[in-house]
Design an enzyme around this catalytic site. Sequence first.
Site, PDB file in Angstrom:
ATOM      1  N   ASP A 136      26.048  51.526  19.403  1.00 58.62           N
ATOM      2  CA  ASP A 136      27.173  50.610  19.290  1.00 58.62           C
ATOM      3  C   ASP A 136      27.797  50.372  20.657  1.00 58.62           C
ATOM      4  OD1 ASP A 136      26.773  50.639  16.560  1.00 58.62           O
ATOM      5  OD2 ASP A 136      28.335  52.135  16.175  1.00 58.62           O
ATOM      6  N   ARG A 137      28.569  49.315  20.767  1.00 62.26           N
ATOM      7  CA  ARG A 137      29.187  48.930  22.032  1.00 62.26           C
ATOM      8  C   ARG A 137      29.955  50.081  22.697  1.00 62.26           C
ATOM      9  NH1 ARG A 137      32.060  43.386  23.529  1.00 62.26           N
ATOM     10  NH2 ARG A 137      33.045  43.980  25.499  1.00 62.26           N
TER      11      ARG A 137
END
Length: 302
Positions: A136-137
């Site tokens: 994820d970011r």
Amino acid sequence: MDRILTYTIPTEQEGMQLLDFLRSKGFSRGILSSMKPDKSAISLNGERGFGKSILHSGDFLRIHIPETDTSENILPVKMDLSILYEDEDILVINKPADMPVHPSIGNYDNTLANGTAWYFKEKGQAFVYRCINRLDRDTTGALILAKNPYSAAVLSAQMKQRKIRRTYLAIVQGITPECGTIDAPIGRVKDSTIERQVDPVNGEYAVTHYERLAVCHSYSLIELHLETGRTHQIRVHMKYIGHPLPGDFLYNPDYRIIKRQPLHSFQLEFTHPVTEKAMCITAPVPRDFAMAFHPQPVSEEL
């Protein structure tokens, strides 16, 4: 990028057909098809090799794997990459927080793909962006990129067969049990493009194992291992059992100790796609993660 592999046939593979040998080494149907137009792609003892050629102990096999894809639409952007390991076949990067892995709407030039494109452009090397384990970011840590079609095929097969052992560290709210397994299907939240939830009816099979490593005030530091790789799996599962990650804008926007979810891809264990050696790569814990669990002066990385 193109890759040339060489093999000396061992005694135990005497009598095997060449095509069966390549399949045993992880050559996918797509790679084998890409080699067909090149009559010199497969060389057996200096001559053209064929799928039904019979191999003998001591035979020398040379395979040319062409690059057939392109990442020309990824804009190269100068970034400081923290490289944990690199050779002809793989690149392992310690991804920072606030960095998407792939370009998307609104994220055209701030992703790991952009930084990687710049890195290889500066080296004067063509490179196709192939990310094996996605993060994820705001999740930090070790991430594998395959540098050629063959390493991508072998590592993707390892991921699908759950042969890549991923160890994560996370800080969660509350004092968790010493260890546990969460077996709860995960599905998309209705009318949301990104949010996920435990969904016993329509969700996909998802299993997370965790172990508590330490306690600091009302937070637990846990180690996690995934059997599956569903979107937001750790974040959703930990919230489901009542121990969400703090700083998670989507599932628990509590920013008292950290401004993003404290989730770190700490260690990857896998078999090298070409050498077949056991690999174990560890990513240092970032400073904000360490400070969140131990609020005292620490070095930039632990």
